[in-house]
Design a protein around this motif. Structure first.
Motif, PDB file in Angstrom:
ATOM      1  N   ALA A  36       6.041 -63.972   9.780  1.00 52.76           N
ATOM      2  CA  ALA A  36       5.317 -62.767  10.456  1.00 52.76           C
ATOM      3  C   ALA A  36       3.847 -62.444   9.674  1.00 52.76           C
ATOM      4  O   ALA A  36       3.365 -61.862  10.374  1.00 52.76           O
ATOM      5  N   TYR A  37       4.755 -62.182   8.331  1.00 50.67           N
ATOM      6  CA  TYR A  37       3.359 -62.008   7.727  1.00 50.67           C
ATOM      7  C   TYR A  37       2.323 -62.623   7.491  1.00 50.67           C
ATOM      8  O   TYR A  37       2.024 -62.085   5.924  1.00 50.67           O
ATOM      9  N   LYS A  38       2.460 -63.831   7.541  1.00 51.39           N
ATOM     10  CA  LYS A  38       1.310 -64.912   6.926  1.00 51.39           C
ATOM     11  C   LYS A  38       0.558 -65.490   7.946  1.00 51.39           C
ATOM     12  O   LYS A  38       0.875 -65.727   9.097  1.00 51.39           O
ATOM     13  N   ARG A  39      -0.816 -65.665   7.827  1.00 55.61           N
ATOM     14  CA  ARG A  39      -1.244 -66.603   8.507  1.00 55.61           C
ATOM     15  C   ARG A  39      -0.858 -67.904   9.602  1.00 55.61           C
ATOM     16  O   ARG A  39      -1.342 -68.709  10.258  1.00 55.61           O
ATOM     17  N   GLU A  40      -0.282 -68.685   8.798  1.00 54.93           N
ATOM     18  CA  GLU A  40       0.879 -69.628   9.074  1.00 54.93           C
ATOM     19  C   GLU A  40       1.444 -70.212   9.942  1.00 54.93           C
ATOM     20  O   GLU A  40       1.782 -70.609  10.687  1.00 54.93           O
ATOM     21  N   ARG A  41       2.131 -68.599  10.032  1.00 54.85           N
ATOM     22  CA  ARG A  41       2.860 -68.806  11.561  1.00 54.85           C
ATOM     23  C   ARG A  41       1.166 -68.941  12.376  1.00 54.85           C
ATOM     24  O   ARG A  41       0.909 -67.687  13.001  1.00 54.85           O
ATOM     25  N   LEU A  42       1.464 -69.189  13.309  1.00 51.66           N
ATOM     26  CA  LEU A  42       0.277 -70.284  14.149  1.00 51.66           C
ATOM     27  C   LEU A  42       0.135 -69.277  15.354  1.00 51.66           C
ATOM     28  O   LEU A  42      -0.192 -68.961  16.167  1.00 51.66           O
ATOM     29  N   GLU A  43       1.906 -69.154  15.547  1.00 49.39           N
ATOM     30  CA  GLU A  43       1.958 -68.422  17.424  1.00 49.39           C
ATOM     31  C   GLU A  43       1.520 -66.975  17.300  1.00 49.39           C
ATOM     32  O   GLU A  43       1.170 -66.480  18.146  1.00 49.39           O
ATOM     33  N   GLY A  44       1.224 -66.744  16.282  1.00 42.75           N
ATOM     34  CA  GLY A  44       0.769 -65.177  16.168  1.00 42.75           C
ATOM     35  C   GLY A  44       1.392 -64.386  15.025  1.00 42.75           C
ATOM     36  O   GLY A  44       3.140 -64.750  13.832  1.00 42.75           O
ATOM     37  N   HIS A  45       1.119 -63.282  14.296  1.00 39.09           N
ATOM     38  CA  HIS A  45       1.105 -63.321  12.548  1.00 39.09           C
ATOM     39  C   HIS A  45       0.993 -61.438  13.002  1.00 39.09           C
ATOM     40  O   HIS A  45      -0.148 -61.440  13.332  1.00 39.09           O
ATOM     41  N   PHE A  46       1.288 -60.838  11.874  1.00 38.22           N
ATOM     42  CA  PHE A  46       0.936 -59.332  11.389  1.00 38.22           C
ATOM     43  C   PHE A  46      -0.377 -59.323  10.704  1.00 38.22           C
ATOM     44  O   PHE A  46      -0.798 -59.921  10.264  1.00 38.22           O
ATOM     45  N   THR A  47      -1.327 -58.470  11.226  1.00 37.94           N
ATOM     46  CA  THR A  47      -2.461 -57.918  11.138  1.00 37.94           C
ATOM     47  C   THR A  47      -2.217 -56.613  11.175  1.00 37.94           C
ATOM     48  O   THR A  47      -1.556 -55.262  11.121  1.00 37.94           O
ATOM     49  N   ALA A  48      -3.259 -55.513   9.393  1.00 41.52           N
ATOM     50  CA  ALA A  48      -3.395 -54.281   8.852  1.00 41.52           C
ATOM     51  C   ALA A  48      -4.469 -53.762   9.102  1.00 41.52           C
ATOM     52  O   ALA A  48      -5.319 -54.543   8.468  1.00 41.52           O
ATOM     53  N   SER A  49      -5.070 -52.785  10.179  1.00 38.81           N
ATOM     54  CA  SER A  49      -6.233 -52.590  10.089  1.00 38.81           C
ATOM     55  C   SER A  49      -5.984 -50.830   9.541  1.00 38.81           C
ATOM     56  O   SER A  49      -4.875 -49.920   9.741  1.00 38.81           O
ATOM     57  N   SER A  50      -7.925 -50.072   9.613  1.00 37.59           N
ATOM     58  CA  SER A  50      -7.622 -48.928   9.935  1.00 37.59           C
ATOM     59  C   SER A  50      -8.904 -48.446  10.513  1.00 37.59           C
ATOM     60  O   SER A  50      -9.989 -48.954  10.808  1.00 37.59           O
ATOM     61  N   HIS A 121      -9.850 -75.789  13.785  1.00 38.50           N
ATOM     62  CA  HIS A 121      -8.729 -75.794  12.154  1.00 38.50           C
ATOM     63  C   HIS A 121      -7.968 -74.589  12.731  1.00 38.50           C
ATOM     64  O   HIS A 121      -6.786 -74.141  11.908  1.00 38.50           O
ATOM     65  N   VAL A 122      -8.057 -73.635  13.734  1.00 34.31           N
ATOM     66  CA  VAL A 122      -7.545 -72.499  14.139  1.00 34.31           C
ATOM     67  C   VAL A 122      -7.178 -72.444  15.855  1.00 34.31           C
ATOM     68  O   VAL A 122      -8.546 -72.345  16.550  1.00 34.31           O
ATOM     69  N   PRO A 123      -5.633 -73.114  15.730  1.00 35.68           N
ATOM     70  CA  PRO A 123      -5.606 -72.851  17.164  1.00 35.68           C
ATOM     71  C   PRO A 123      -5.649 -71.264  17.718  1.00 35.68           C
ATOM     72  O   PRO A 123      -6.052 -70.150  16.967  1.00 35.68           O
ATOM     73  N   GLN A 124      -5.564 -71.066  19.109  1.00 32.04           N
ATOM     74  CA  GLN A 124      -5.630 -69.501  19.870  1.00 32.04           C
ATOM     75  C   GLN A 124      -4.264 -68.833  19.276  1.00 32.04           C
ATOM     76  O   GLN A 124      -3.615 -69.631  19.522  1.00 32.04           O
ATOM     77  N   HIS A 125      -3.877 -67.717  19.011  1.00 33.12           N
ATOM     78  CA  HIS A 125      -2.801 -66.928  18.095  1.00 33.12           C
ATOM     79  C   HIS A 125      -2.847 -65.249  18.686  1.00 33.12           C
ATOM     80  O   HIS A 125      -4.324 -64.905  19.003  1.00 33.12           O
ATOM     81  N   PHE A 126      -1.823 -64.894  18.366  1.00 26.63           N
ATOM     82  CA  PHE A 126      -2.048 -63.509  18.414  1.00 26.63           C
ATOM     83  C   PHE A 126      -2.008 -62.567  16.869  1.00 26.63           C
ATOM     84  O   PHE A 126      -1.766 -62.996  16.067  1.00 26.63           O
ATOM     85  N   HIS A 127      -2.094 -62.020  17.077  1.00 32.24           N
ATOM     86  CA  HIS A 127      -2.129 -60.594  15.958  1.00 32.24           C
ATOM     87  C   HIS A 127      -1.809 -59.485  16.572  1.00 32.24           C
ATOM     88  O   HIS A 127      -2.030 -58.598  17.135  1.00 32.24           O
ATOM     89  N   PHE A 128      -0.379 -58.983  16.024  1.00 32.99           N
ATOM     90  CA  PHE A 128      -0.358 -58.256  15.723  1.00 32.99           C
ATOM     91  C   PHE A 128      -0.581 -56.601  14.720  1.00 32.99           C
ATOM     92  O   PHE A 128      -0.392 -56.677  13.663  1.00 32.99           O
ATOM     93  N   ASP A 129      -1.584 -56.191  15.242  1.00 30.32           N
ATOM     94  CA  ASP A 129      -1.943 -55.362  14.493  1.00 30.32           C
ATOM     95  C   ASP A 129      -1.549 -54.197  14.017  1.00 30.32           C
ATOM     96  O   ASP A 129      -1.610 -52.981  15.081  1.00 30.32           O
ATOM     97  N   VAL A 130      -1.175 -53.651  12.903  1.00 30.25           N
ATOM     98  CA  VAL A 130      -0.823 -51.985  12.207  1.00 30.25           C
ATOM     99  C   VAL A 130      -1.963 -51.717  11.862  1.00 30.25           C
ATOM    100  O   VAL A 130      -2.524 -51.656  10.951  1.00 30.25           O
ATOM    101  N   ARG A 131      -1.711 -49.835  12.636  1.00 29.63           N
ATOM    102  CA  ARG A 131      -2.962 -49.772  12.332  1.00 29.63           C
ATOM    103  C   ARG A 131      -2.952 -48.179  11.921  1.00 29.63           C
ATOM    104  O   ARG A 131      -1.531 -47.479  12.160  1.00 29.63           O
TER     105      ARG A 131
END
Length: 183
Positions: A36-50, A121-131
């Motif tokens: 989940a911490y890698k963008r290779e998890r195509l169905e969705g993965h964690f991102t972080a923002s400020s 080259h990138v399918p539609q997916h979810f970002h689980f963004d922790v801010r």
């Protein structure tokens, strides 16, 4: 913050915003998956923002995202780093050039689950963004990265005019405006 600390923080995370509360459990469940911490998890993965604000809490720093063509907070992919607070700080620094960035709180400021449209080259997916909430000196010169078309401090009362309707950004703006955090 490793995945256990993140899971614990999410377990304690409370929000009065229904749209945000609706996916807390999804975030907590995802913490157990090391992919989940890698963008290779195509169905969705964690991102972080400020959510970066000036010391006086009158402006926020937003970027006109090159790939999405929308004004957003600064952030990016975890790329294997389970310490999302560290990811948020690193992305903010890389995308703004600011050296005055200061974490306001060690807890999560906001979370958002949103869909990212399909691209070559990138399918539609979810970002689980922790801010996380950060402060910076509004007078420090900005250095825009290649990921941005523009980078600007936007007055709180101009954010809606600048971004249009984006419930996630409006929620962070409202949280900041109602915040009882000491200046």
């Amino acid at each position: 913050m490793d995945r256990i600390k993140l899971r614990n923080q999410l377990g304690k995370y409370r929000t009065p915003y229904e749209e945000e509360a609706a996916f807390i459990a999804d975030f907590a469940e995802l913490t157990a998956d090391p992919l989940a911490y890698k963008r290779e998890r195509l169905e969705g993965h964690f991102t972080a923002s400020s959510w970066i604000v000036n010391h006086e809490r009158t402006h926020t720093l937003l970027t006109l995202h090159r790939k999405l063509g929308r004004w957003l907070q600064l952030g990016g992919h975890a790329d294997g780093n389970e310490n999302l607070m560290e990811v948020a700080l690193q992305e903010a620094s890389e995308e703004s050039g600011l050296t005055s960035l200061r974490l306001v709180d060690l807890t999560i400021f906001d979370i958002d689950k949103h869909i990212i449209p399909e691209r070559p080259h990138v399918p539609q997916h979810f970002h689980f963004d922790v801010r996380y909430l950060l402060e910076a000196d509004i007078n420090e010169p900005l250095q825009m990265s290649d990921e941005s078309i523009s980078l600007a401090w936007i007055a709180f009362d101009s954010v809606v005019d600048m971004i249009g309707y984006n419930p996630s950004i409006l929620r962070m703006l409202e949280k900041t405006s109602k915040s009882e955090i000491l200046l």
